[in-house]
Design a protein around this motif. Sequence first.
Motif, short mmCIF file in Angstrom:
data_model
loop_
_atom_site.label_atom_id
_atom_site.label_comp_id
_atom_site.label_asym_id
_atom_site.label_seq_id
_atom_site.Cartn_x
_atom_site.Cartn_y
_atom_site.Cartn_z
N SER A 353 0.83 -1.20 0.00
CA SER A 353 0.00 0.00 0.00
C SER A 353 0.86 1.25 0.00
O SER A 353 0.56 2.23 -0.72
N ARG A 354 1.93 1.26 0.77
CA ARG A 354 2.81 2.43 0.78
C ARG A 354 3.47 2.64 -0.58
O ARG A 354 3.62 3.77 -1.06
N TYR A 355 3.89 1.56 -1.16
CA TYR A 355 4.53 1.64 -2.49
C TYR A 355 3.53 2.12 -3.54
O TYR A 355 3.84 2.98 -4.38
N LEU A 356 2.33 1.58 -3.49
CA LEU A 356 1.28 1.97 -4.44
C LEU A 356 1.00 3.47 -4.35
O LEU A 356 0.93 4.16 -5.37
N GLU A 357 0.84 3.97 -3.13
CA GLU A 357 0.55 5.39 -2.95
C GLU A 357 1.72 6.26 -3.39
O GLU A 357 1.53 7.32 -4.00
N ALA A 358 2.95 5.82 -3.08
CA ALA A 358 4.12 6.61 -3.46
C ALA A 358 4.24 6.76 -4.97
O ALA A 358 4.69 7.79 -5.47
N LYS A 359 3.82 5.74 -5.70
CA LYS A 359 3.89 5.77 -7.16
C LYS A 359 2.65 6.40 -7.80
O LYS A 359 2.62 6.61 -9.02
N GLY A 360 1.62 6.66 -7.01
CA GLY A 360 0.39 7.21 -7.57
C GLY A 360 -0.37 6.23 -8.44
O GLY A 360 -1.11 6.63 -9.34
N ALA A 361 -0.21 4.92 -8.15
CA ALA A 361 -0.81 3.89 -8.99
C ALA A 361 -2.12 3.35 -8.44
O ALA A 361 -2.66 2.38 -8.98
N GLY A 362 -2.63 3.98 -7.39
CA GLY A 362 -3.88 3.50 -6.83
C GLY A 362 -4.18 4.20 -5.53
O GLY A 362 -3.57 5.22 -5.18
N VAL A 363 -5.13 3.64 -4.78
CA VAL A 363 -5.55 4.22 -3.50
C VAL A 363 -5.56 3.12 -2.44
O VAL A 363 -5.64 1.92 -2.76
N VAL A 364 -5.48 3.54 -1.20
CA VAL A 364 -5.45 2.60 -0.07
C VAL A 364 -6.55 2.98 0.91
O VAL A 364 -6.66 4.15 1.32
N LEU A 365 -7.34 2.00 1.29
CA LEU A 365 -8.36 2.17 2.32
C LEU A 365 -8.11 1.16 3.43
O LEU A 365 -7.45 0.13 3.20
N HIS A 366 -8.62 1.42 4.60
CA HIS A 366 -8.47 0.48 5.71
C HIS A 366 -9.78 -0.25 5.92
O HIS A 366 -10.87 0.32 5.79
N SER A 367 -9.67 -1.52 6.26
CA SER A 367 -10.88 -2.34 6.41
C SER A 367 -11.74 -1.90 7.59
O SER A 367 -12.96 -2.06 7.56
N ASP A 368 -11.10 -1.35 8.63
CA ASP A 368 -11.88 -0.89 9.79
C ASP A 368 -12.76 0.29 9.40
O ASP A 368 -12.28 1.31 8.90
N GLY A 369 -14.07 0.17 9.61
CA GLY A 369 -14.98 1.25 9.32
C GLY A 369 -15.19 1.52 7.85
O GLY A 369 -15.70 2.58 7.47
N LEU A 370 -14.85 0.56 7.01
CA LEU A 370 -14.99 0.75 5.56
C LEU A 370 -16.46 0.94 5.18
O LEU A 370 -17.34 0.24 5.66
N THR A 371 -16.71 1.92 4.29
CA THR A 371 -18.07 2.18 3.83
C THR A 371 -18.16 2.06 2.32
O THR A 371 -17.16 2.21 1.60
N ALA A 372 -19.37 1.81 1.83
CA ALA A 372 -19.60 1.75 0.39
C ALA A 372 -19.29 3.08 -0.27
O ALA A 372 -18.80 3.14 -1.40
N ALA A 373 -19.57 4.17 0.43
CA ALA A 373 -19.30 5.50 -0.13
C ALA A 373 -17.81 5.69 -0.38
O ALA A 373 -17.41 6.27 -1.41
N GLN A 374 -16.97 5.22 0.55
CA GLN A 374 -15.53 5.31 0.35
C GLN A 374 -15.10 4.52 -0.87
O GLN A 374 -14.35 5.02 -1.73
N VAL A 375 -15.54 3.28 -0.95
CA VAL A 375 -15.14 2.42 -2.07
C VAL A 375 -15.62 3.02 -3.39
O VAL A 375 -14.85 3.13 -4.36
N GLY A 376 -16.87 3.43 -3.45
CA GLY A 376 -17.42 3.97 -4.69
C GLY A 376 -16.74 5.26 -5.13
O GLY A 376 -16.42 5.44 -6.32
N GLY A 377 -16.49 6.15 -4.18
CA GLY A 377 -15.85 7.41 -4.53
C GLY A 377 -14.43 7.22 -5.06
O GLY A 377 -14.05 7.82 -6.08
N GLU A 378 -13.65 6.39 -4.38
CA GLU A 378 -12.27 6.17 -4.81
C GLU A 378 -12.21 5.37 -6.11
O GLU A 378 -11.35 5.61 -6.96
N LEU A 379 -13.13 4.43 -6.28
CA LEU A 379 -13.16 3.67 -7.53
C LEU A 379 -13.49 4.58 -8.71
O LEU A 379 -12.88 4.46 -9.79
N SER A 380 -14.40 5.51 -8.54
CA SER A 380 -14.73 6.45 -9.61
C SER A 380 -13.50 7.27 -10.00
O SER A 380 -13.25 7.51 -11.19
#
Length: 423
Positions: A353-380
């Motif tokens: 996850s740290r490597y992915l974020e450093a390269k700007g190749a994706g996003v990282v979310l944490h499983s604790d408290g994960l919501t559909a709004a978070q997933v949908g917004g970042e996926l868009s």
Amino acid sequence: MRILFAVAPLTAHLYPSIPLAWALQSAGHEVRVAGNTGLVEEITAAGLTAVGLGERTSPPAPVTDVELDRFSDALGFEAGSDFDQLWRAIRFYLVAANKRYHPDEEGRQELADNLVEAARTWRPDLVIWDPACPAGSVAARESGAASARLMWGPDYLGWIRGRLVERMNDPASGVSADTDPLAATLAPVFGRFGHDFSDELVFGDFTVDPIPSQLPRYEGLRRVPMRWVPYTGAAPMPEWLSQPPSRPRVCLSLGVTGRTVHDGPDARVMAAFEAVADMDVEVVATVNADQLGEDVRVPDNVRLFDYIPLTQVMPTCSAVIHHGGFGTFFAAAAHRVPQMIVRDELGSALNTSRYLEAKGAGVVLHSDGLTAAQVGGELSRMLTEPSFRRGTAAVYADMTAAPGPGEIVPVLERMAEQHRTRG
């Protein structure tokens, strides 16, 4: 030349070895892959000769808080520091993986005993072993073969060993050879065959390393860099995959190994399904019934599979949602697919996850408290913002900078000749 691969009883540890085994076999060498009975079918499906080691007849003793605290105290990382966070992410795995090869209460250890006996009988020239299978190092020594680790992630064990040696050299730390927790963890594995703990047994003669240099590594070892070539299993290609998708395709996969760690419905699956239900995407979800639960609603735009090789799906995908494991990470990276990692506290995801974020190749979310709004917004965002594609190109460049498995075969031939101890 005879080459024996030795892997821990997990598909996630077998798969990274397959492309190198192919390369050595294609170069004319005799190759065998040793694993527990549960891996034999996977090995033969890949076109390789399997050596079945049976199964452990009793589960390993559970990892205790005392053992973990002993490591934590010896390492002495400042609470909350980057190193402390990494240690907390991997500590359970580090101890549990090695305890898999401890003798049980009656002194039995079928996997290790059968592996060492197979090596003594066949007499390979080179044993290439999984770092989570320390008995592979013993098998090399007992057969007079050269000994090589094959990494499937960053060198956690090397990192831990380097820190412990640093602390043992500092009289103020209170850490000594007598209180070395790594030696205590591995002593039952090595001692079963009459060997004392040593760095030579822990690390072998050299390390084959397919992890890009931009990820953390322990620099005090002899390494042979190799490109990670994804292998995710063998299966017939579904007919629908031969057709290009009519709308963006998203893969959802939480790893095969994770199914044995998480019991019951996985909240990450439910959040993802809720997020994509009203999106103009097609989702290929490789999840099983336990991860789904009984009451989850599967949206109409989701294709559900218990298993499908990611190397078949990924070339058609515009994004992937996953748990942060290295197999999934590199399967996506090989096809420059933007990634969403939804991580928990265990395993490799902190590094990926740290490597992915450093390269700007994706996003990282944490499983604790994960919501559909978070997933949908970042996926868009991942599907529409060009910066993510630029980031995946950077990851791909890192990944392909090293020589491929076929290119390092002559290097392994020379190293085997140099390090084997019998004529």
